[in-house]
Design an enzyme around this catalytic site. Structure first.
Site, PDB file in Angstrom:
ATOM      1  N   ASP A   9      -2.275  -3.760   0.318  1.00  0.00           N
ATOM      2  CA  ASP A   9      -2.081  -2.412  -0.467  1.00  0.00           C
ATOM      3  C   ASP A   9      -3.585  -1.711  -1.019  1.00  0.00           C
ATOM      4  OD1 ASP A   9      -1.803  -0.527  -2.425  1.00  0.00           O
ATOM      5  OD2 ASP A   9      -1.175  -1.593  -4.207  1.00  0.00           O
ATOM      6  N   LYS A  71      -9.875   6.705  -1.567  1.00  0.00           N
ATOM      7  CA  LYS A  71      -8.622   6.795  -0.925  1.00  0.00           C
ATOM      8  C   LYS A  71      -8.033   8.182  -1.005  1.00  0.00           C
ATOM      9  CE  LYS A  71      -3.750   5.071  -1.458  1.00  0.00           C
ATOM     10  NZ  LYS A  71      -3.029   4.098  -2.085  1.00  0.00           N
ATOM     11  N   GLU A 172       4.041   3.342   0.599  1.00  0.00           N
ATOM     12  CA  GLU A 172       3.786   2.568  -0.577  1.00  0.00           C
ATOM     13  C   GLU A 172       5.186   2.491  -1.423  1.00  0.00           C
ATOM     14  OE1 GLU A 172       0.750   4.358  -2.681  1.00  0.00           O
ATOM     15  OE2 GLU A 172      -0.798   3.589  -1.508  1.00  0.00           O
ATOM     16  N   ASP A 194       4.918   6.114  -9.439  1.00  0.00           N
ATOM     17  CA  ASP A 194       3.659   5.384  -9.165  1.00  0.00           C
ATOM     18  C   ASP A 194       2.524   5.868  -9.846  1.00  0.00           C
ATOM     19  OD1 ASP A 194       1.432   4.014  -8.124  1.00  0.00           O
ATOM     20  OD2 ASP A 194       2.089   4.267  -6.062  1.00  0.00           O
TER      21      ASP A 194
END
Length: 452
Positions: A9, A71, A172, A194
Site C-alpha cells: 500500500d 503520491k 485501494e 477512505d
C-alpha cells in the site's frame, strides 16, 4: 515453496508492506519504522538519503529538502491545478520538467516523482527481504480508484525503478474489500470511505461473486488528517502570538514543530476528552530568552473546529452516490480505510450518513495492504496451477509433440491472464479470459470473468 508476492500500500502519508502465506496475514515491520513507513524522503547534507521516520524527523530542521505527499502529484502534468495548490503548501521546490512533467528540487539535484516514490518502495522491498530472508521482486501495488492511466503507469515506473516486478495494480477500495473477505452469490453494494493523512476518497463497489466493479468514485486530494493538524497548528500559533507577540508561521522549521505537536494532540483526542502538549524552547524572546509553548485542547473543541472539514468529505460522498445512481441507505456495507477514520467524530458522521455502523474489525491503516497481500498470494497459486497444468500436458515423446490430434476441451489449459485490475482468486486458474464491464465515463473498473 513458491517465492512470496508482497502486497504494498503506497500511501500518501504512510506506506505498508505485507505478505500472506496461505494461512496467515502479517504486516512486515522493521525496527526503524514499525508497521507504518512514512512516505517521506529527506536528502541529508552528507548526501545520505533518509526514508521513513528518520526523514519525517528531518522536516523539523530541513523542510526544504524533505519530500512528502508526492503520491497526490504522481503522473500529473505540471500545469495541473493540483500542482498549483501543492506549490503553495509544500516547503520544497516543485519545478517544470520535460514534456510538462513535475520535478522535485532537493539540494542541487532534480528528481522525477517516480524516482522519489521508488525510494519509498525500495525501502519497503528491503524491509520484506530482511524479514523473509529471500529476494522479493514480485509485488501487488495498490492505487486510488480514481487514478488515471498516466498515474497508474507512473506508479508502475516507480516500482520498476525500485527493482520490483508489479504483477498487478489493484484499486485501494477493492483491496480493502478483499481484506474483509467479501464474496457473495448476489449483487451487493459496498462503500469504502477512505480518509487518510493527505487525501480523501469514496468508492462504491458492485460485488458479484468474487468480482468487484467500481460503480463510482470521488475524492479530494487535499482533504485529510493533515488538514486537521494544520487547523490545530494555526490555533496554537495564534495562541502563541497573542501571548508573546511572535508569529511562528513565518519560520518554516518552527512551524513544522507545531504541526508535529498538533498531530500528537489529535491522536490523543481520539482516546480521551482532553489533552495537553508542551513544546520547549520553541522561540526566543527578549535578550534571547527561550520561550516554551503549553497548549491544551478538548475533544469537543477539536470536533467543532474539524466539523466543516470532515463535512466536505460527505459532499464527495453525495457526488459518488449521484454517479452510482443510488442513495446512501442502499449501500449494504461500509468499510473504513485510513488512520483518520479512527476519530470518533468521523465514525459517528459516517454512521449517520449511511444509516449503519461502518466496519471497523480490521486496522484502517493496514487493511489495504492486507488485501494486496491476499491478491499476491492468489496470483502465486494461479501461476503454480498454470505451471502444473503445463507439466501435465507436456508431450511424453517426440512423436506426441508432433501429433496432429487437438486436445479435448477439458484437457486444454483455460487460464489466461486478465486485464490490469481483475481480482484474481485461487480458483481463477480455471477461468477463461476476462471481459471489461461497462462503467460510467472516467471510472476505472475491475474486469468481470465470463462463465465458460
Amino acid at each position: 515453496m513458491p517465492v512470496p508476492v508482497i502486497g504494498i500500500d503506497l500511501g500518501t502519508t504512510n506506506s505498508v508492506v505485507a505478505v500472506y502465506d496461505g494461512s496467515s496475514f502479517r504486516v512486515i515491520e522493521d525496527p526503524i519504522n514499525g508497521k507504518l513507513t512514512p512516505s517521506v524522503v529527506s536528502f541529508h547534507p552528507s548526501s545520505e538519503v533518509l526514508i521513513g521516520k528518520p526523514a519525517r524527523e528531518r522536516r523539523l530542521i530541513d523542510a526544504a529538502n524533505t519530500i512528502f505527499s508526492i503520491k497526490r502529484l504522481i503522473g500529473l502534468p505540471y500545469k495541473s491545478p493540483i500542482l498549483r495548490q501543492a506549490r503553495q503548501r509544500y516547503p520544497f521546490k516543485l519545478v517544470e520538467g520535460p514534456a510538462d512533467s513535475i520535478l522535485v528540487r532537493a539540494r542541487t539535484r532534480s528528481f522525477t516523482l517516480p524516482e522519489i516514490s521508488a525510494l519509498v518502495l525500495g525501502r519497503l522491498r528491503k524491509i520484506a527481504e530482511n524479514e523473509l530472508g529471500e529476494t522479493c521482486t514480485d509485488a501487488v501495488v495498490t492505487v486510488p480508484a480514481n487514478f488515471n492511466d498516466l498515474q497508474r503507469t507512473a506508479t508502475r515506473d516507480a516500482a520498476r525503478i525500485a527493482g520490483l516486478n508489479v504483477l498487478r495494480i489493484i484499486n485501494e477500495p477493492t483491496a480493502a474489500a478483499l481484506a474483509y473477505g467479501y464474496r457473495s452469490d448476489k449483487r451487493e453494494r459496498i462503500a469504502v470511505y477512505d480518509l487518510g493523512g493527505g487525501t480523501f476518497d469514496i468508492s462504491v463497489l458492485d460485488l458479484a461473486g468474487e468480482v468487484f466493479q467500481v460503480a463510482a468514485t470521488a475524492g479530494d486530494p487535499y482533504l485529510g488528517g493533515d488538514d486537521v493538524d494544520n487547523m490545530i497548528a494555526e490555533r496554537m500559533g495564534k495562541f502563541f502570538l497573542e501571548r508573546f507577540r511572535i508569529d511562528l508561521s513565518v519560520q518554516p522549521d518552527t512551524y513544522e514543530r507545531l504541526r508535529v505537536a498538533s498531530e500528537w494532540l489529535k491522536c490523543e483526542l481520539t482516546e480521551r476528552e482532553k489533552a495537553l502538549v508542551y513544546a520547549d524552547d520553541i522561540a526566543r524572546g527578549d535578550r534571547g530568552a527561550p520561550l516554551d509553548l503549553e497548549f491544551e485542547l478538548e475533544r469537543q473543541e477539536l470536533e467543532k473546529m474539524a466539523f466543516p472539514l470532515i463535512g466536505r468529505s460527505f459532499d464527495k460522498c453525495e457526488e459518488a452516490m449521484r454517479i452510482a445512481g443510488m442513495r446512501p441507505a442502499q449501500v449494504q456495507r461500509v468499510i473504513l480505510v485510513g488512520g483518520s477514520t479512527r476519530a470518533p467524530q468521523v465514525r459517528k458522521m459516517v454512521a449517520e450518513y449511511f444509516d449503519q455502523e461502518p466496519m471497523t474489525d480490521l486496522d484502517p491503516d493496514l487493511v489495504v495492504a492486507h488485501g494486496a497481500a491476499l491478491q499476491g498470494h492468489a496470483l502465486v497459486m494461479a501461476r503454480t496451477k498454470k505451471r502444473a497444468a503445463k507439466e501435465r500436458l507436456a508431450p511424453a515423446s517426440v512423436s506426441d509433440a508432433y501429433s496432429t490430434e487437438p486436445l479435448g476441451y477439458e484437457q486444454q489449459p483455460r487460464y489466461r491472464p486478465g486485464d490490469l485490475d481483475w481480482v484474481l482468486t485461487e480458483d481463477a486458474a480455471q477461468e477463461p479470459i476476462t471481459k471489461v464491464a461497462a462503467r460510467p465515463a472516467g471510472v476505472p473498473t475491475e474486469p468481470v470473468p465470463q462463465p465458460p
